[in-house]
Design an enzyme around this catalytic site. Structure first.
Site, PDB file in Angstrom:
ATOM      1  CD  GLU A 110      37.114  34.119  43.900  1.00  0.00           C
ATOM      2  OE1 GLU A 110      37.555  34.450  45.001  1.00  0.00           O
ATOM      3  OE2 GLU A 110      36.697  34.950  43.066  1.00  0.00           O
ATOM      4  CD  GLU A 130      41.732  36.951  43.102  1.00  0.00           C
ATOM      5  OE1 GLU A 130      42.714  36.211  43.366  1.00  0.00           O
ATOM      6  OE2 GLU A 130      40.611  36.494  42.801  1.00  0.00           O
TER       7      GLU A 130
HETATM    8  N1  DAK Z   1      40.085  40.972  32.724  1.00  0.00           N
HETATM    9  C1  DAK Z   1      40.084  41.678  31.566  1.00  0.00           C
HETATM   10  N2  DAK Z   1      40.874  41.371  30.524  1.00  0.00           N
HETATM   11  C2  DAK Z   1      41.696  40.332  30.650  1.00  0.00           C
HETATM   12  C3  DAK Z   1      41.753  39.544  31.826  1.00  0.00           C
HETATM   13  C4  DAK Z   1      40.893  39.916  32.907  1.00  0.00           C
HETATM   14  N3  DAK Z   1      40.845  39.231  34.057  1.00  0.00           N
HETATM   15  N4  DAK Z   1      42.687  38.583  31.655  1.00  0.00           N
HETATM   16  C5  DAK Z   1      43.167  38.743  30.402  1.00  0.00           C
HETATM   17  N5  DAK Z   1      42.585  39.788  29.796  1.00  0.00           N
HETATM   18  C6  DAK Z   1      42.817  40.291  28.460  1.00  0.00           C
HETATM   19  C7  DAK Z   1      44.189  40.971  28.354  1.00  0.00           C
HETATM   20  O1  DAK Z   1      44.114  42.306  28.783  1.00  0.00           O
HETATM   21  C8  DAK Z   1      44.457  40.847  26.855  1.00  0.00           C
HETATM   22  O2  DAK Z   1      43.709  41.854  26.198  1.00  0.00           O
HETATM   23  P1  DAK Z   1      44.374  42.692  24.953  1.00  0.00           P
HETATM   24  O3  DAK Z   1      45.641  43.257  25.477  1.00  0.00           O
HETATM   25  O4  DAK Z   1      44.604  41.627  23.893  1.00  0.00           O
HETATM   26  O5  DAK Z   1      43.325  43.693  24.589  1.00  0.00           O
HETATM   27  C9  DAK Z   1      43.837  39.509  26.491  1.00  0.00           C
HETATM   28  O6  DAK Z   1      42.902  39.209  27.538  1.00  0.00           O
HETATM   29  C10 DAK Z   1      44.844  38.364  26.460  1.00  0.00           C
HETATM   30  O7  DAK Z   1      45.564  38.374  27.656  1.00  0.00           O
HETATM   31  P2  DAK Z   1      47.164  38.388  27.728  1.00  0.00           P
HETATM   32  O8  DAK Z   1      47.739  39.077  26.534  1.00  0.00           O
HETATM   33  O9  DAK Z   1      47.539  38.920  29.057  1.00  0.00           O
HETATM   34  O10 DAK Z   1      47.475  36.835  27.606  1.00  0.00           O
HETATM   35  P3  DAK Z   1      48.723  36.044  28.194  1.00  0.00           P
HETATM   36  O11 DAK Z   1      48.638  34.671  27.627  1.00  0.00           O
HETATM   37  O12 DAK Z   1      49.994  36.812  27.998  1.00  0.00           O
HETATM   38  O13 DAK Z   1      48.474  35.982  29.783  1.00  0.00           O
HETATM   39  C11 DAK Z   1      47.151  35.631  31.778  1.00  0.00           C
HETATM   40  C12 DAK Z   1      47.378  35.301  30.270  1.00  0.00           C
HETATM   41  C13 DAK Z   1      45.866  34.925  32.205  1.00  0.00           C
HETATM   42  C14 DAK Z   1      48.311  35.119  32.600  1.00  0.00           C
HETATM   43  C15 DAK Z   1      47.042  37.172  31.926  1.00  0.00           C
HETATM   44  O14 DAK Z   1      46.123  37.688  30.963  1.00  0.00           O
HETATM   45  C16 DAK Z   1      46.584  37.595  33.308  1.00  0.00           C
HETATM   46  O15 DAK Z   1      47.397  37.626  34.256  1.00  0.00           O
HETATM   47  N6  DAK Z   1      45.298  37.985  33.417  1.00  0.00           N
HETATM   48  C17 DAK Z   1      44.755  38.522  34.663  1.00  0.00           C
HETATM   49  C18 DAK Z   1      44.464  37.427  35.640  1.00  0.00           C
HETATM   50  C19 DAK Z   1      43.938  37.996  36.962  1.00  0.00           C
HETATM   51  O16 DAK Z   1      44.625  38.823  37.608  1.00  0.00           O
HETATM   52  N7  DAK Z   1      42.769  37.546  37.394  1.00  0.00           N
HETATM   53  C20 DAK Z   1      42.126  38.007  38.630  1.00  0.00           C
HETATM   54  C21 DAK Z   1      41.226  39.203  38.369  1.00  0.00           C
HETATM   55  S1  DAK Z   1      40.463  39.770  39.883  1.00  0.00           S
HETATM   56  C22 DAK Z   1      33.633  39.305  43.568  1.00  0.00           C
HETATM   57  C23 DAK Z   1      33.580  38.342  42.634  1.00  0.00           C
HETATM   58  C24 DAK Z   1      34.709  38.007  41.885  1.00  0.00           C
HETATM   59  C25 DAK Z   1      35.880  38.687  42.081  1.00  0.00           C
HETATM   60  C26 DAK Z   1      35.935  39.663  43.056  1.00  0.00           C
HETATM   61  C27 DAK Z   1      34.803  39.991  43.801  1.00  0.00           C
HETATM   62  N8  DAK Z   1      32.503  39.657  44.361  1.00  0.00           N
HETATM   63  C28 DAK Z   1      31.274  38.881  44.192  1.00  0.00           C
HETATM   64  C29 DAK Z   1      32.567  40.602  45.398  1.00  0.00           C
HETATM   65  C30 DAK Z   1      37.030  38.331  41.264  1.00  0.00           C
HETATM   66  C31 DAK Z   1      38.139  39.089  41.125  1.00  0.00           C
HETATM   67  C32 DAK Z   1      39.153  38.706  40.106  1.00  0.00           C
HETATM   68  O17 DAK Z   1      39.034  37.701  39.445  1.00  0.00           O
END
Ligand code: DAK
Length: 256
Positions: A110, A130
């Site tokens: 975003e 998400e």
């Molecule tokens: N947050 C916190 N930590 C994260 C992270 C995240 N989004 N993404 C990755 N990490 C951390 C992992 O926990 C891991 O930490 P440790 O275990 O080493 O302590 C480290 O980064 C490396 O990640 P991975 O080990 O998972 O690495 P991989 O290569 O295996 O996988 C991945 C990479 C990107 C596929 C995976 O990490 C993943 O699926 N990450 C989450 C992606 C995700 O779901 N993103 C969406 C989050 S919700 C708003 C504004 C914005 C938003 C909402 C409202 N308002 C203004 C109202 C936004 C919401 C979102 O973005």
């Protein structure tokens, strides 16, 4: 460690600001402090003509910080200042380019879509995952995604959480250009330099007109465009641009 690394007028690139997200342990996940740093930096620059926002080779940003969000209440979310920060980001007048390598997901995606254009390395991966963590996009994912690629594709990617590779992203109109991952910054600077060499008055009015096209009817948008066209004739830059053309020389725009 600071959340971002800021380099105004990076190396010999006069007028080009560089902001690099710097939270490698969490793949540049965006917490509120990082957004504050980005927005305050952008607002503090006055003599900048183009900005590049980038991340690392592994991730532009993996989205909002899930560790911070996991235990949050609806009221925590409502009262958080992030909403205002995203609004302030959208009010920046000069062009902002997202240079994306690696993961560009959720709030990171975003943020990239809130920039004016995206240049991607060929290994970049985009998406709104998400749905995989039981929530929905909250900073424009459902809206800008849909405007970029239409309803059916936006539904597909937002409902499945599937990632989009760089080539698909270009086909879908999400990104302007795909380049080899190793040359991303070099290629992005070429584009930023080209933008920075133009009239900043004209580029800010183009930015406004194109962004407003998402908010307005065609006739309102055409009216805004004409008004902005007339407005350039109040600038020295318009005189400089047209005189330079007639005198067969390179224009020297001062931004007024
Ligand atoms: N947050 C916190 N930590 C994260 C992270 C995240 N989004 N993404 C990755 N990490 C951390 C992992 O926990 C891991 O930490 P440790 O275990 O080493 O302590 C480290 O980064 C490396 O990640 P991975 O080990 O998972 O690495 P991989 O290569 O295996 O996988 C991945 C990479 C990107 C596929 C995976 O990490 C993943 O699926 N990450 C989450 C992606 C995700 O779901 N993103 C969406 C989050 S919700 C708003 C504004 C914005 C938003 C909402 C409202 N308002 C203004 C109202 C936004 C919401 C979102 O973005």
């Amino acid at each position: 460690m600071s959340n971002i690394i800021v380099t105004p007028s990076y190396r010999d690139h006069r007028g080009i600001g560089l902001i690099q997200l710097n939270r490698p342990n969490v793949l540049n996940a965006l917490n509120t402090e990082t957004l504050v740093d980005i927005v305050e930096t952008l607002e503090s620059w006055s003599d900048i003509r183009a900005v590049i926002i980038t991340g690392s080779d592994k991730a532009f940003s993996a989205g909002a910080d899930i560790k911070k969000m996991a235990e949050a209440s609806a009221m925590d979310q409502l009262l958080d200042q992030r909403e205002k920060l995203w609004k302030r980001f959208s009010m920046i007048r000069y062009p902002i380019i997202a240079a994306v390598n690696g993961f560009c997901l959720g709030g990171g995606h975003e943020l990239a879509m809130s920039c004016d254009l995206i240049i991607a390395g060929d290994k970049a991966k985009f998406g709104q995952p998400e749905i995989n963590i039981g929530t929905v996009p909250g900073a424009g994912g459902t809206q800008r995604f849909t405007k970029a690629m239409g309803k059916s594709k936006a539904m597909y990617y937002a409902l499945t959480g599937e990632m989009i590779n760089a080539a698909e992203a270009r086909e879908l109109g999400l990104v302007a250009k795909v380049v080899p991952a190793s040359t991303l910054m070099q290629e992005t600077f070429v584009v930023a330099k080209r933008i920075a060499s133009k009239s900043p008055v004209a580029s800010s009015l183009i930015k406004e007109s194109i962004n407003q096209s998402f908010e307005m009817s065609l006739s309102q948008g055409l009216m805004l465009e004409r008004r902005n066209f007339y407005l350039t004739f109040a600038s020295d830059d318009q005189k400089e641009g047209m005189n330079a053309f007639l005198e067969k020389r390179t224009p020297d725009y001062k931004g007024n």
